[in-house]
Design a protein around this motif. Structure first.
Motif, PDB file in Angstrom:
ATOM      1  N   GLU A  74     -16.855  23.500 -38.870  1.00 29.49           N
ATOM      2  CA  GLU A  74     -16.920  23.191 -40.296  1.00 29.49           C
ATOM      3  C   GLU A  74     -16.027  21.996 -40.612  1.00 29.49           C
ATOM      4  O   GLU A  74     -14.850  21.965 -40.262  1.00 29.49           O
ATOM      5  CB  GLU A  74     -16.452  24.405 -41.111  1.00 29.49           C
ATOM      6  CG  GLU A  74     -16.851  24.350 -42.570  1.00 29.49           C
ATOM      7  CD  GLU A  74     -18.340  24.543 -42.771  1.00 29.49           C
ATOM      8  OE1 GLU A  74     -18.889  23.840 -43.632  1.00 29.49           O
ATOM      9  OE2 GLU A  74     -18.935  25.383 -42.071  1.00 29.49           O
ATOM     10  N   ASN A  75     -16.625  20.976 -41.252  1.00 31.60           N
ATOM     11  CA  ASN A  75     -15.907  19.756 -41.619  1.00 31.60           C
ATOM     12  C   ASN A  75     -15.284  19.046 -40.422  1.00 31.60           C
ATOM     13  O   ASN A  75     -14.250  18.371 -40.552  1.00 31.60           O
ATOM     14  CB  ASN A  75     -14.826  20.063 -42.663  1.00 31.60           C
ATOM     15  CG  ASN A  75     -15.410  20.564 -43.969  1.00 31.60           C
ATOM     16  OD1 ASN A  75     -16.396  20.028 -44.462  1.00 31.60           O
ATOM     17  ND2 ASN A  75     -14.817  21.610 -44.511  1.00 31.60           N
ATOM     18  N   LYS A 185     -19.667  15.728 -39.760  1.00 34.60           N
ATOM     19  CA  LYS A 185     -18.978  16.836 -40.422  1.00 34.60           C
ATOM     20  C   LYS A 185     -19.898  17.672 -41.309  1.00 34.60           C
ATOM     21  O   LYS A 185     -19.553  18.793 -41.682  1.00 34.60           O
ATOM     22  CB  LYS A 185     -17.810  16.306 -41.252  1.00 34.60           C
ATOM     23  CG  LYS A 185     -16.688  15.710 -40.403  1.00 34.60           C
ATOM     24  CD  LYS A 185     -15.537  15.212 -41.271  1.00 34.60           C
ATOM     25  CE  LYS A 185     -14.419  14.643 -40.414  1.00 34.60           C
ATOM     26  NZ  LYS A 185     -13.269  14.176 -41.229  1.00 34.60           N
ATOM     27  N   THR A 186     -21.068  17.139 -41.639  1.00 37.40           N
ATOM     28  CA  THR A 186     -22.042  17.887 -42.431  1.00 37.40           C
ATOM     29  C   THR A 186     -23.106  18.542 -41.545  1.00 37.40           C
ATOM     30  O   THR A 186     -24.123  19.013 -42.036  1.00 37.40           O
ATOM     31  CB  THR A 186     -22.735  16.980 -43.471  1.00 37.40           C
ATOM     32  OG1 THR A 186     -23.524  15.991 -42.794  1.00 37.40           O
ATOM     33  CG2 THR A 186     -21.716  16.295 -44.362  1.00 37.40           C
ATOM     34  N   ASN A 215     -15.334   8.931 -43.601  1.00 36.13           N
ATOM     35  CA  ASN A 215     -14.760   9.817 -44.613  1.00 36.13           C
ATOM     36  C   ASN A 215     -13.297   9.492 -44.882  1.00 36.13           C
ATOM     37  O   ASN A 215     -12.608   8.970 -44.047  1.00 36.13           O
ATOM     38  CB  ASN A 215     -14.888  11.273 -44.134  1.00 36.13           C
ATOM     39  CG  ASN A 215     -16.344  11.645 -43.900  1.00 36.13           C
ATOM     40  OD1 ASN A 215     -17.172  11.478 -44.784  1.00 36.13           O
ATOM     41  ND2 ASN A 215     -16.651  12.119 -42.703  1.00 36.13           N
TER      42      ASN A 215
END
Length: 215
Positions: A74-75, A185-186, A215
């Motif tokens: 996640e992320n 990350k998505t 990001n």
């Protein structure tokens, strides 16, 4: 083939620019289907909504018998490949090349997932011995085992590990691929590479850096 297409697109875009206006690719493409046709969205939120393919939820055991699932990435940017410990052909080369990538990019937000395609053989203790034998100390590199059906479905339906030729195959057909996948990350696919080629791994390193700068 996918990398040739990618550079042809870049060349075409650059050819259309005159001396007064230079357009450069500042972001990696997205891959939304198993044909690996690159899609450029230029960070447009509306266009990004059309990139709806993401890595599905999963749950497997790593070499330390610790559960690794979608929360683990996640992320985080992650790199995925598919190996088996008794492989004497492409797997040792891929693992060695990915170790070079891992050693070059120490980062807590970067995860490596090496899924076993012979999970009935590669139990956690086997994968632990394999990781140690390869001299891999990265705590964010997980060698994963679990249900064969789940691993094969994830590989073919989520990662498009064999591109479109493997998309419709099921777990009765053996999975063996040199592909390494880069996922942002998505949980969207942003790159595919031949893990047996050092030059491709150098490109992977550069692409990871580009993703980290997004990001």
């Amino acid at each position: 083939m996918y990398r040739i297409v990618f550079f042809l697109i870049i060349s075409f875009l650059c050819f259309g620019c005159n001396k007064k206006e230079h357009k450069t690719i500042t972001s990696l493409p997205y891959y939304n289907e198993p044909t690996f046709t690159p899609v450029f969205v230029n960070k447009n939120p509306e266009l990004l909504k059309t990139i709806n393919h993401t890595i599905a939820d999963f749950e497997f055991l790593n070499q330390d018998s610790v559960v690794v699932n979608q929360s683990s990435i996640e992320n985080k940017i992650h790199i995925a490949n598919f190996i088996f410990t008794t492989c004497g052909s492409i797997c040792p080369t891929m693992t060695s090349h990915l170790k070079t990538v891992s050693d070059s990019l120490k980062n807590d937000d970067l995860v490596f997932l090496s899924y076993s395609v012979t999970p009935w053989i590669d139990k956690p203790e086997v994968l632990k011995a394999y990781k140690e034998s390869q001299g891999i100390t990265n705590q964010n590199w997980h060698f994963l085992t679990g249900s064969k059906n789940d691993i094969y479905n994830l590989a073919r339906q989520s990662y498009y590990a064999e591109e479109d030729i493997g998309f419709s195959k099921d777990s009765t057909e053996f999975l063996h691929t040199e592909h390494v996948l880069l996922v942002d990350k998505t949980k969207r696919i942003r790159g595919i590479y031949n893990g047996t080629l050092g030059l491709e791994m150098n490109q992977l390193i550069e692409d990871i850096k580009m993703l980290q700068d997004e990001n």
